[in-house]
Design an enzyme around this catalytic site. Sequence first.
Site, short mmCIF file in Angstrom:
data_model
loop_
_atom_site.label_atom_id
_atom_site.label_comp_id
_atom_site.label_asym_id
_atom_site.label_seq_id
_atom_site.Cartn_x
_atom_site.Cartn_y
_atom_site.Cartn_z
N CYS A 76 0.84 -1.20 0.00
CA CYS A 76 0.00 0.00 0.00
C CYS A 76 0.88 1.25 0.00
O CYS A 76 1.26 1.76 1.06
CB CYS A 76 -0.94 0.00 1.21
SG CYS A 76 -2.10 1.38 1.22
N THR A 359 -26.11 3.52 10.27
CA THR A 359 -27.16 3.37 9.26
C THR A 359 -27.82 4.71 8.98
O THR A 359 -27.87 5.59 9.84
CB THR A 359 -28.23 2.35 9.71
OG1 THR A 359 -29.19 2.19 8.65
CG2 THR A 359 -28.95 2.81 10.97
N TYR A 360 -28.30 4.84 7.74
CA TYR A 360 -29.11 6.00 7.35
C TYR A 360 -30.52 5.54 6.99
O TYR A 360 -31.33 6.33 6.50
CB TYR A 360 -28.48 6.71 6.15
CG TYR A 360 -27.05 7.12 6.39
CD1 TYR A 360 -26.75 8.33 7.01
CD2 TYR A 360 -26.00 6.29 6.02
CE1 TYR A 360 -25.44 8.70 7.25
CE2 TYR A 360 -24.68 6.65 6.27
CZ TYR A 360 -24.41 7.86 6.88
OH TYR A 360 -23.11 8.22 7.13
N ASN A 361 -30.78 4.23 7.19
CA ASN A 361 -32.09 3.64 6.87
C ASN A 361 -32.46 3.85 5.41
O ASN A 361 -33.61 4.10 5.07
CB ASN A 361 -33.18 4.19 7.79
CG ASN A 361 -32.91 3.87 9.25
OD1 ASN A 361 -32.64 4.77 10.05
ND2 ASN A 361 -32.95 2.60 9.60
N THR A 362 -31.45 3.76 4.54
CA THR A 362 -31.69 3.89 3.11
C THR A 362 -31.03 2.73 2.37
O THR A 362 -30.06 2.13 2.85
CB THR A 362 -31.12 5.20 2.54
OG1 THR A 362 -29.70 5.22 2.74
CG2 THR A 362 -31.73 6.41 3.22
N THR A 371 -31.74 -1.79 7.74
CA THR A 371 -30.62 -2.46 7.05
C THR A 371 -29.81 -3.35 7.97
O THR A 371 -28.75 -3.85 7.58
CB THR A 371 -29.68 -1.42 6.41
OG1 THR A 371 -29.12 -0.60 7.46
CG2 THR A 371 -30.41 -0.54 5.42
N GLU A 436 -22.82 4.51 -0.07
CA GLU A 436 -23.22 3.20 0.43
C GLU A 436 -22.13 2.17 0.19
O GLU A 436 -21.92 1.25 0.99
CB GLU A 436 -24.53 2.78 -0.24
CG GLU A 436 -25.72 3.64 0.22
CD GLU A 436 -26.99 3.36 -0.55
OE1 GLU A 436 -28.03 3.12 0.08
OE2 GLU A 436 -26.95 3.40 -1.80
#
Length: 465
Positions: A76, A359-362, A371, A436
């Site tokens: 890396c 989470t963003y619940n999307t 999710t 995401e």
Amino acid sequence: MEEILQEGAESLEQHLGLEALMSSGRVDNLAVVMGLHPDYLSSFWRLHYQLLHTDGPLASPWRHYIAIMAAARHQCSYLVGSHMAEFLQTGGDPEWLLGLHRAPKKLRKLSEINKLLAHRPWLITKEHIQVKWAERRVPEGAQRLGWGQPRDRHLAGLAFLPFQALLKTSEHSWSLAELIQALVLLTHCHSLASFVFGCGILPEGDPEGSPTPQVPSPPSEQSSTPSGDPLNNSGGFEAARDVEALMERMRQLQESLLRDEGASPEEMESRFELEKSESLLVTPSADILEPSPRPDMLCFVEDPTFGYEDFTRQGAEAPPTFRAQDYTWEDHGYSLIQRLYPEGGQLLDEKFQVAYSLTYNTMAMHSGVDTSMLRRAIWNYIHCVFGIRYDDYDYGEVNQLLERNLKVYIKTVACYPEKTTWRMYNLFWRHFRHSEKVHVNLLLLEARMQAALLYALRAITRYMT
């Protein structure tokens, strides 16, 4: 690129405060990409700063040199170059940068544990801890005092003293506090290399360097959809249909759980073994070339051909499965870290929790989505390829929720990140936002780090008890 960096820097300053932000002297592409998820970045930054910049058992130049050793295992260049610069800025000896052979013997003794943590942490045993930190001849008569002997007959005659004595036998030995900080730092940098390759992050000076194409602006609140992050429309109608199919599978699984239609313990064990065996077939396509080792990396690496091998190998005797219930992070690993490295233990635990629960619940074009099931499947699949099993988890969910392209991406980034390609990134979740996909990489980073730490801490616990 300049606009992206500017937006990211403003978000970082807003969420972390200018003093913490500028402590490392710059805002780099790594921070910009993580800035898409500011709650996680805040937690990450606190541990990162604690590991590398505050008072602790190890001197600052040594910490950066250990980071160089860890990042070099995965070739890396982004992290190696960054820590070489900080090594010199903190007063490190430039001679050490010529290679491991110029570093102190005490640092060179980390090479074996670095190699195992990076590629096959399940091979770490208490014997590795014993032999690595102090190795000397048993005086005649010592065996009569009950000093143990190694299992390997080739090591017969070597003393295996109590842990405290092992760490204090010479000027090249490590104190227990130093060892724990080194182990956390090694796993931190190995997993960070996965994140760098998984998100395609290049050095800031690279003319092509950018986190990911069309990287969106960071979200302003954890509970809201990341602002300015448009849907990825690659794949068209077929990709959108894949999202709907995944949503339906999640709905069916959740309904099944509500009806208490869970599998029996025997069936759950069978499904884990099946998933573990099937992971053998989850590999990058054969046309992906093996990265050519770079001389400026190889000088920090011993045994460069040593790499990841599948935990379950055909025709080979596999090591026993690590049953998570027998040695959990919450009940065992965390308590050991807190006792031996309290400055970092709490921060490390918080970082794991933030990543796991973020989470963003999307999901793509959908909002108001639970999710948790999908995030748990990703986390547990990563632990599965490292040989860790949760007795109370139905691994049948992994096959239902994770498409093959996502599995290939996850395994590549977690196990041999230097082989990650932009095509792999594009092929999974084609209709999802970039943020995401970065979220997947946060889960990868933390699950991989926790898996390696569990093996190392279990070995130390067994040695001390």
